[in-house]
Design a protein around this motif. Structure first.
Motif, PDB file in Angstrom:
ATOM      1  N   GLY A   1     -63.344 -34.263  81.260  1.00  0.00           N
ATOM      2  CA  GLY A   1     -63.145 -33.119  82.149  1.00  0.00           C
ATOM      3  C   GLY A   1     -63.821 -31.866  81.656  1.00  0.00           C
ATOM      4  N   THR A   2     -63.075 -30.756  81.630  1.00  0.00           N
ATOM      5  CA  THR A   2     -63.611 -29.467  81.179  1.00  0.00           C
ATOM      6  C   THR A   2     -62.764 -28.951  80.015  1.00  0.00           C
ATOM      7  OG1 THR A   2     -62.301 -28.295  82.848  1.00  0.00           O
ATOM      8  CG2 THR A   2     -64.558 -28.901  83.450  1.00  0.00           C
ATOM      9  N   PRO A   3     -62.843 -29.614  78.869  1.00  0.00           N
ATOM     10  CA  PRO A   3     -61.960 -29.279  77.755  1.00  0.00           C
ATOM     11  C   PRO A   3     -62.352 -27.977  77.061  1.00  0.00           C
ATOM     12  CG  PRO A   3     -63.545 -30.904  77.061  1.00  0.00           C
ATOM     13  CD  PRO A   3     -63.751 -30.719  78.539  1.00  0.00           C
ATOM     14  N   GLU A   4     -61.350 -27.337  76.462  1.00  0.00           N
ATOM     15  CA  GLU A   4     -61.611 -26.166  75.632  1.00  0.00           C
ATOM     16  C   GLU A   4     -62.105 -26.637  74.266  1.00  0.00           C
ATOM     17  OE1 GLU A   4     -59.178 -22.362  73.722  1.00  0.00           O
ATOM     18  OE2 GLU A   4     -58.384 -23.385  75.509  1.00  0.00           O
ATOM     19  N   ILE A   5     -63.131 -25.980  73.750  1.00  0.00           N
ATOM     20  CA  ILE A   5     -63.685 -26.315  72.446  1.00  0.00           C
ATOM     21  C   ILE A   5     -63.784 -25.047  71.606  1.00  0.00           C
ATOM     22  CG2 ILE A   5     -64.973 -28.334  73.256  1.00  0.00           C
ATOM     23  CD1 ILE A   5     -67.488 -26.534  73.361  1.00  0.00           C
ATOM     24  N   ASN A   6     -64.102 -25.200  70.317  1.00  0.00           N
ATOM     25  CA  ASN A   6     -64.258 -24.039  69.437  1.00  0.00           C
ATOM     26  C   ASN A   6     -65.619 -24.069  68.751  1.00  0.00           C
ATOM     27  OD1 ASN A   6     -64.019 -25.901  67.251  1.00  0.00           O
ATOM     28  ND2 ASN A   6     -61.784 -25.684  67.295  1.00  0.00           N
ATOM     29  N   MET A   7     -65.918 -23.009  68.014  1.00  0.00           N
ATOM     30  CA  MET A   7     -67.232 -22.898  67.380  1.00  0.00           C
ATOM     31  C   MET A   7     -67.424 -23.962  66.302  1.00  0.00           C
ATOM     32  SD  MET A   7     -68.897 -20.640  69.039  1.00  0.00           S
ATOM     33  CE  MET A   7     -70.352 -20.706  67.994  1.00  0.00           C
ATOM     34  N   GLU A   8     -66.353 -24.351  65.617  1.00  0.00           N
ATOM     35  CA  GLU A   8     -66.484 -25.383  64.592  1.00  0.00           C
ATOM     36  C   GLU A   8     -66.999 -26.685  65.202  1.00  0.00           C
ATOM     37  OE1 GLU A   8     -63.952 -23.211  64.811  1.00  0.00           O
ATOM     38  OE2 GLU A   8     -64.594 -22.124  63.005  1.00  0.00           O
ATOM     39  N   GLN A   9     -66.493 -27.017  66.385  1.00  0.00           N
ATOM     40  CA  GLN A   9     -66.962 -28.222  67.071  1.00  0.00           C
ATOM     41  C   GLN A   9     -68.424 -28.078  67.460  1.00  0.00           C
ATOM     42  OE1 GLN A   9     -65.232 -31.481  68.280  1.00  0.00           O
ATOM     43  NE2 GLN A   9     -67.427 -31.565  67.861  1.00  0.00           N
ATOM     44  N   ILE A  10     -68.798 -26.902  67.908  1.00  0.00           N
ATOM     45  CA  ILE A  10     -70.193 -26.665  68.294  1.00  0.00           C
ATOM     46  C   ILE A  10     -71.107 -26.758  67.083  1.00  0.00           C
ATOM     47  CG2 ILE A  10     -71.790 -24.926  69.213  1.00  0.00           C
ATOM     48  CD1 ILE A  10     -69.417 -23.995  71.015  1.00  0.00           C
ATOM     49  N   TYR A  11     -70.667 -26.215  65.942  1.00  0.00           N
ATOM     50  CA  TYR A  11     -71.484 -26.326  64.721  1.00  0.00           C
ATOM     51  C   TYR A  11     -71.676 -27.796  64.350  1.00  0.00           C
ATOM     52  CZ  TYR A  11     -70.297 -21.356  64.093  1.00  0.00           C
ATOM     53  OH  TYR A  11     -70.129 -20.004  64.264  1.00  0.00           O
ATOM     54  N   GLU A  12     -70.635 -28.598  64.527  1.00  0.00           N
ATOM     55  CA  GLU A  12     -70.730 -30.019  64.194  1.00  0.00           C
ATOM     56  C   GLU A  12     -71.710 -30.733  65.116  1.00  0.00           C
ATOM     57  OE1 GLU A  12     -67.823 -33.953  64.140  1.00  0.00           O
ATOM     58  OE2 GLU A  12     -66.939 -31.958  63.887  1.00  0.00           O
ATOM     59  N   TRP A  13     -71.637 -30.414  66.406  1.00  0.00           N
ATOM     60  CA  TRP A  13     -72.567 -31.020  67.350  1.00  0.00           C
ATOM     61  C   TRP A  13     -73.987 -30.512  67.140  1.00  0.00           C
ATOM     62  CZ3 TRP A  13     -68.855 -29.693  71.934  1.00  0.00           C
ATOM     63  CH2 TRP A  13     -67.925 -30.723  72.107  1.00  0.00           C
ATOM     64  N   ASP A  14     -74.128 -29.228  66.861  1.00  0.00           N
ATOM     65  CA  ASP A  14     -75.417 -28.550  66.701  1.00  0.00           C
ATOM     66  C   ASP A  14     -76.397 -28.924  67.821  1.00  0.00           C
ATOM     67  OD1 ASP A  14     -77.199 -26.789  65.519  1.00  0.00           O
ATOM     68  OD2 ASP A  14     -78.086 -28.326  64.225  1.00  0.00           O
ATOM     69  N   PRO A  15     -76.113 -28.537  69.046  1.00  0.00           N
ATOM     70  CA  PRO A  15     -76.948 -28.944  70.186  1.00  0.00           C
ATOM     71  C   PRO A  15     -78.369 -28.398  70.112  1.00  0.00           C
ATOM     72  CG  PRO A  15     -75.430 -27.201  70.824  1.00  0.00           C
ATOM     73  CD  PRO A  15     -75.014 -27.636  69.449  1.00  0.00           C
ATOM     74  N   ASP A  16     -79.298 -29.178  70.647  1.00  0.00           N
ATOM     75  CA  ASP A  16     -80.704 -28.765  70.744  1.00  0.00           C
ATOM     76  C   ASP A  16     -80.919 -27.825  71.929  1.00  0.00           C
ATOM     77  OD1 ASP A  16     -81.641 -30.585  68.628  1.00  0.00           O
ATOM     78  OD2 ASP A  16     -81.147 -32.153  70.084  1.00  0.00           O
ATOM     79  N   ILE A  17     -80.113 -28.009  72.979  1.00  0.00           N
ATOM     80  CA  ILE A  17     -80.225 -27.225  74.208  1.00  0.00           C
ATOM     81  C   ILE A  17     -78.822 -26.788  74.631  1.00  0.00           C
ATOM     82  CG2 ILE A  17     -80.799 -27.300  76.676  1.00  0.00           C
ATOM     83  CD1 ILE A  17     -82.983 -29.346  75.995  1.00  0.00           C
ATOM     84  N   ILE A  18     -78.701 -25.550  75.079  1.00  0.00           N
ATOM     85  CA  ILE A  18     -77.440 -25.054  75.630  1.00  0.00           C
ATOM     86  C   ILE A  18     -77.680 -24.598  77.057  1.00  0.00           C
ATOM     87  CG2 ILE A  18     -75.668 -23.250  75.502  1.00  0.00           C
ATOM     88  CD1 ILE A  18     -76.001 -23.287  72.468  1.00  0.00           C
ATOM     89  N   LEU A  19     -76.819 -25.037  77.972  1.00  0.00           N
ATOM     90  CA  LEU A  19     -76.881 -24.645  79.380  1.00  0.00           C
ATOM     91  C   LEU A  19     -75.643 -23.830  79.722  1.00  0.00           C
ATOM     92  CD1 LEU A  19     -77.812 -28.180  80.806  1.00  0.00           C
ATOM     93  CD2 LEU A  19     -79.405 -26.300  80.382  1.00  0.00           C
TER      94      LEU A  19
END
Length: 386
Positions: free
Chosen positions: A263-281
């Motif tokens: 769905g549309t879950p809430e996430i935090n910056m720590e999760q984003i750092y772990e994913w380290d995406p190449d592209i953000i939309l």
């Protein structure tokens, strides 16, 4: 260069197109004078029901509506005004829309092509809820609403207002097929299935052409993509599986970093750092723009070391006739833009400006200028709505 010609050049086999047609016949007979009474009774029955028709909406419910629909309200399914305008070629019959739909319209190209939409009432929605008394004062012939909103449907039923539910989950969040289902239902409502099928086929053809390229991409060549679906007041929500972002990213040749979430879950910056995406939309349900991440100006969140930010790969979804994230009237264009954004080398020859101009001319009768196209690419923060 025309997108469809480009894709045709890289396809290894011709696309197989299938069509389904149906026909029916109805006969009447009158053999003797003794049957006149039966004919007369039938005529009375027809007269009693004259001026109405019955359709089955996406909830599976039979809804009886007037044959002539002159006063339309579109409530909780926010992208639908744009799809209505695409199908009908006018907004003259729309007397009410959701305030968030209006916010998108006022900051999009929709209101330029269909200026009459500005006259639609939004006051029947208060704090996100339908005020049934206010709605009744508008005297709608029918309300189009989100099929998932059962509480809202109950209000309409109790008030005796014909209400047709449009589903967002009918195609398992396949954006092109959801768009097709909405247009197909409009075709049934207005008795214009041929027109509906033409629009649907165009969208499906675009999806097949793009998939003919992206289906062959090796996993190692797919960038990791993060969608910032709703971001504000320190809260970050993304698009996991079981939502539209998954379809967009995977069909356009990327990997959804949030696919293990739903769905549309809430996430935090720590999760984003772990994913380290190449592209953000970033969708237009958030007021943030790419420069907010590039300038690291969002209080409490440090984006400076995320690869997409460091490499200048943060993109705001455009805003055409509606926000380019959920299914809406520009759905085929959204997929084309995402393919070019996520796999720029494979779609390098696609002239996105020309694609937008051609689509708007064909489907809306609108001649866009270069400035118009730039406005679509660069939506205002205010388009995030209410």
């Amino acid at each position: 260069m025309n997108f469809k010609k480009i894709i045709a050049g890289v396809m290894s086999a011709a696309m197989l197109l299938t069509g389904v047609t149906g026909c029916g016949s109805k006969t009447e007979s009158k053999d003797t004078a003794s049957s006149l009474s039966a004919v007369e009774e039938s005529a009375k029955d027809n007269a009693a029901s004259e001026g109405t028709r019955t359709i089955v909406d996406h909830t599976g419910v039979e809804v009886t509506i007037p044959t002539e629909l002159d006063r339309i309200v579109i409530s909780s399914i926010l992208p639908l005004p744009s799809v209505y305008c695409l199908f009908r070629g006018s907004a003259e019959d729309i007397i009410g829309i959701h305030p968030s739909s209006m916010a998108a319209a006022e900051n999009s190209y929709l209101i330029n092509v269909f200026p009459e939409l500005a006259n639609a009432d939004t006051s029947f929605v208060e704090n996100g809820e339908v005020n049934i008394e206010q709605l009744l004062s508008l005297e709608p012939d029918v309300v189009f609403y989100s099929a998932a909103n059962t509480d809202e449907r109950e209000k309409y039923d109790n008030a005796g207002i014909p209400a047709i539910g449009f589903s967002t989950t009918i195609a398992d969040f396949d954006c092109v097929e959801t768009y097709a289902a909405w247009i197909s239902l409009f075709g049934e409502i207005y008795g214009e299935s041929e027109q509906a099928n033409k629009i649907i086929e165009d969208g499906r053809q675009t999806a097949e052409q793009i998939k003919s390229v992206t289906d062959g991409i090796a996993e190692a060549d797919k960038p990791k993509v993060l969608t910032l679906f709703n971001y504000g007041d320190g809260v970050i929500k993304t698009s996991g599986s079981d939502f539209f972002g998954e379809y967009w990213i995977e069909t356009a040749g990327g990997i959804n970093v949030a696919s293990e979430l739903s769905g549309t879950p809430e996430i935090n910056m720590e999760q984003i750092y772990e994913w380290d995406p190449d592209i953000i939309l970033i969708t237009n349900f958030s007021a943030y723009l790419p420069e907010d991440l590039y300038n690291n100006s969002i209080e409490g969140h440090d984006w400076s070391n995320v690869s997409a930010v460091k490499n200048g790969q943060v993109y705001k979804f455009p805003l055409g006739m509606y926000r380019w994230f959920p299914p809406a009237s520009d759905t085929p264009l959204v997929l084309t833009w995402l393919a070019k954004t996520i796999q720029p080398e494979l779609f390098a020859d696609v002239d996105m400006d020309a694609e937008i101009k051609d689509f708007y001319k064909e489907h809306y009768g609108a001649e866009l200028t270069d400035e118009d196209v730039q406005q679509i690419y660069n939506p205002a923060r205010e388009a995030a709505g209410q």
